[in-house]
Design a protein around this motif. Structure first.
Motif, PDB file in Angstrom:
ATOM      1  N   LYS A 185       0.739  -1.392   0.050  1.00 36.10           N
ATOM      2  CA  LYS A 185       0.110   0.021  -0.003  1.00 36.10           C
ATOM      3  C   LYS A 185       1.047   1.172   0.226  1.00 36.10           C
ATOM      4  O   LYS A 185       1.349   2.292  -0.384  1.00 36.10           O
ATOM      5  CB  LYS A 185      -0.655  -0.018   0.698  1.00 36.10           C
ATOM      6  N   ALA A 186       1.986   1.454   0.557  1.00 33.22           N
ATOM      7  CA  ALA A 186       3.197   2.329   0.641  1.00 33.22           C
ATOM      8  C   ALA A 186       3.687   2.794  -0.866  1.00 33.22           C
ATOM      9  O   ALA A 186       3.991   3.806  -0.830  1.00 33.22           O
ATOM     10  CB  ALA A 186       3.940   1.940   1.955  1.00 33.22           C
ATOM     11  N   ILE A 187       3.897   1.414  -1.134  1.00 37.75           N
ATOM     12  CA  ILE A 187       4.388   1.953  -2.833  1.00 37.75           C
ATOM     13  C   ILE A 187       3.051   2.447  -3.485  1.00 37.75           C
ATOM     14  O   ILE A 187       3.570   3.236  -4.505  1.00 37.75           O
ATOM     15  CB  ILE A 187       5.192   0.494  -3.020  1.00 37.75           C
ATOM     16  N   SER A 188       2.177   2.000  -3.111  1.00 37.53           N
ATOM     17  CA  SER A 188       1.040   2.411  -4.211  1.00 37.53           C
ATOM     18  C   SER A 188       1.311   3.895  -3.859  1.00 37.53           C
ATOM     19  O   SER A 188       0.759   4.321  -5.138  1.00 37.53           O
ATOM     20  CB  SER A 188      -0.326   1.372  -4.180  1.00 37.53           C
ATOM     21  N   ARG A 189       0.863   4.558  -2.394  1.00 33.53           N
ATOM     22  CA  ARG A 189       0.618   5.518  -2.396  1.00 33.53           C
ATOM     23  C   ARG A 189       1.591   6.978  -2.898  1.00 33.53           C
ATOM     24  O   ARG A 189       1.492   7.660  -3.616  1.00 33.53           O
ATOM     25  CB  ARG A 189       0.370   5.083  -1.161  1.00 33.53           C
ATOM     26  N   SER A 190       3.171   6.015  -3.110  1.00 33.34           N
ATOM     27  CA  SER A 190       4.269   6.799  -4.079  1.00 33.34           C
ATOM     28  C   SER A 190       4.349   6.731  -4.968  1.00 33.34           C
ATOM     29  O   SER A 190       4.367   7.898  -5.724  1.00 33.34           O
ATOM     30  CB  SER A 190       5.747   6.362  -3.526  1.00 33.34           C
ATOM     31  N   MET A 191       4.020   5.621  -5.679  1.00 27.01           N
ATOM     32  CA  MET A 191       3.197   5.361  -7.005  1.00 27.01           C
ATOM     33  C   MET A 191       2.320   6.509  -7.786  1.00 27.01           C
ATOM     34  O   MET A 191       2.626   7.650  -8.596  1.00 27.01           O
ATOM     35  CB  MET A 191       2.876   4.356  -7.269  1.00 27.01           C
ATOM     36  N   ARG A 192       1.502   7.168  -6.539  1.00 23.54           N
ATOM     37  CA  ARG A 192       0.392   8.236  -6.778  1.00 23.54           C
ATOM     38  C   ARG A 192       0.712   9.945  -6.454  1.00 23.54           C
ATOM     39  O   ARG A 192       0.668  10.641  -7.714  1.00 23.54           O
ATOM     40  CB  ARG A 192      -1.055   7.847  -6.506  1.00 23.54           C
ATOM     41  N   ALA A 193       1.592   9.859  -5.878  1.00 23.44           N
ATOM     42  CA  ALA A 193       2.579  10.590  -5.380  1.00 23.44           C
ATOM     43  C   ALA A 193       3.345  11.174  -6.372  1.00 23.44           C
ATOM     44  O   ALA A 193       3.815  12.493  -6.643  1.00 23.44           O
ATOM     45  CB  ALA A 193       2.941  10.078  -4.310  1.00 23.44           C
ATOM     46  N   ILE A 194       4.301  10.722  -6.794  1.00 23.46           N
ATOM     47  CA  ILE A 194       5.180   9.985  -8.228  1.00 23.46           C
ATOM     48  C   ILE A 194       4.835  10.881  -9.453  1.00 23.46           C
ATOM     49  O   ILE A 194       4.831  12.321 -10.621  1.00 23.46           O
ATOM     50  CB  ILE A 194       6.350   9.489  -8.404  1.00 23.46           C
ATOM     51  N   PHE A 195       3.894  10.540  -9.453  1.00 20.12           N
ATOM     52  CA  PHE A 195       2.494  10.194 -11.115  1.00 20.12           C
ATOM     53  C   PHE A 195       1.721  11.634 -10.943  1.00 20.12           C
ATOM     54  O   PHE A 195       2.119  12.533 -11.499  1.00 20.12           O
ATOM     55  CB  PHE A 195       1.295   9.244 -11.067  1.00 20.12           C
ATOM     56  N   ASN A 196       1.347  11.802  -9.852  1.00 20.94           N
ATOM     57  CA  ASN A 196       0.827  13.306  -9.437  1.00 20.94           C
ATOM     58  C   ASN A 196       1.631  14.310  -9.224  1.00 20.94           C
ATOM     59  O   ASN A 196       1.437  15.523  -9.324  1.00 20.94           O
ATOM     60  CB  ASN A 196      -0.183  13.662  -8.324  1.00 20.94           C
ATOM     61  N   ARG A 197       2.911  14.370  -9.268  1.00 17.37           N
ATOM     62  CA  ARG A 197       4.052  15.115  -9.276  1.00 17.37           C
ATOM     63  C   ARG A 197       4.096  15.445  -7.914  1.00 17.37           C
ATOM     64  O   ARG A 197       4.304  16.976  -7.792  1.00 17.37           O
ATOM     65  CB  ARG A 197       4.258  16.052 -10.508  1.00 17.37           C
ATOM     66  N   GLN A 198       3.526  15.040  -7.079  1.00 16.59           N
ATOM     67  CA  GLN A 198       3.696  15.406  -5.471  1.00 16.59           C
ATOM     68  C   GLN A 198       4.701  14.753  -4.594  1.00 16.59           C
ATOM     69  O   GLN A 198       5.373  15.231  -3.948  1.00 16.59           O
ATOM     70  CB  GLN A 198       3.240  14.684  -4.782  1.00 16.59           C
ATOM     71  N   ALA A 199       5.618  13.618  -5.484  1.00 16.99           N
ATOM     72  CA  ALA A 199       6.646  13.831  -4.729  1.00 16.99           C
ATOM     73  C   ALA A 199       7.697  12.946  -5.963  1.00 16.99           C
ATOM     74  O   ALA A 199       7.780  12.671  -7.146  1.00 16.99           O
ATOM     75  CB  ALA A 199       7.081  12.480  -4.478  1.00 16.99           C
TER      76      ALA A 199
END
Length: 304
Positions: A268-282
């Motif tokens: 789940k943590a990997i998925s959250r980071s994936m979305r943050a990267i995709f949305n240019r938030q990380a």
């Protein structure tokens, strides 16, 4: 005793209104005549219990475990980036940029979730189980007792209360927040440092923790590495679509369901980071650095 001699009222801001924070404050407020005009000076309470627990856990891990960070600030910022706790903005040139958000800006449910995520990730990184990390900060609590002169909440911690008990733990460079075990006089007996005893990775002579070879890892950890490699670099590709990432997540769903509770939380943590990267938030680099440490692998194994 006149009304002006009572402690300050504690109020909660709720939808543009001030609401009594407890029965003591409600009773005090009801003692005033309806329509009475009063003058209010806003003074926020000190850091919340969850904020102090956040920094206490970081300090304990930095003090007693092998980590890639030199001090609390580095760890704090890296963890927020990895968990996607960031603000998004644009530069003058129109490019997106992200920077870590203050955890004090999070509502209690959000901060509680972030605290649990951080504890889980640090547990995987250091080998210390989650229950031990939580036990080390269990003494940080809050009761609805009021100071006799200020009206502020009195913070209660097991043992003698320190003068700055309601302040965030000091930075690791000045001495990490002491756990119940480290509050005692220095003792070479390892029973005095339960967190250090549970660290499962021995460090080499130069202080660096060895990276296990893929064959030496347990299968679940290797699958998490494979999952992170599939989604994190792809999320950073500007041509990747959200539907593609969702499709890949669905392909991985049966594998993730077979994992332990710890493994599922990591996924789940990997998925959250994936979305943050995709949305240019990380940033991808920040996420790869974090998960390489958390999963005990190299950045290259994650596609970096």
């Amino acid at each position: 005793m006149t009304k002006s001699d009572f402690p300050a009222l504690r109020m909660t801001i709720d939808g543009g209104r001030l609401v009594p924070a407890g029965p003591f404050d409600a009773e005090r407020l009801n003692s005033y005549r309806r329509g009475t005009v009063v003058y209010v000076r806003f003074t926020e309470e000190k850091d919340r219990v969850l904020v102090r627990k956040w920094f206490a856990i970081i300090d304990i891990v930095l003090k007693q475990c092998q980590t890639p960070w030199k001090n609390r600030d580095q760890a704090h910022e890296a963890i927020k980036l990895a968990l996607g706790i960031v603000n998004l903005s644009k530069t003058v040139g129109g490019d997106y940029m992200q920077y870590p958000k203050s955890i004090t800006a999070l509502e209690d449910p959000e901060l509680q979730e972030a605290l649990e995520q951080m504890t889980e990730l640090l547990s995987r990184m250091t080998g210390v189980d989650v229950a031990t990390l939580k036990k080390e900060t269990a003494h940080i609590v809050e009761y609805e007792d009021h100071g006799p002169t200020t009206g502020e909440i009195i913070e209660h911690e097991s043992g003698a209360a320190s003068p700055d008990a309601d302040e965030p733990p000091s930075s690791s460079s000045a001495g990490a927040a002491e756990s119940p075990s480290s509050a005692a006089p220095t003792n070479t007996d390892t029973t005095e440092t339960p967190v250090a005893d549970l660290v499962s990775v021995e460090t080499s002579g130069d202080g660096d923790a060895p990276t296990p070879s893929p064959g030496a890892r347990d299968p679940e950890t290797q699958r998490l590495i494979d999952f992170a490699k599939d989604v994190l670099p792809l999320a950073a590709n500007t041509e990747t679509t959200g539907s593609l990432l969702s499709a890949i997540e669905k392909e991985w769903a049966p594998e993730i369901k077979k994992m332990s509770a710890d493994g599922q939380e990591k996924a789940k943590a990997i998925s959250r980071s994936m979305r943050a990267i995709f949305n240019r938030q990380a940033s991808l680099n920040g996420a790869l650095d974090f998960f390489s440490d958390a999963l005990g692998c190299s950045v290259e194994e994650l596609g970096g």
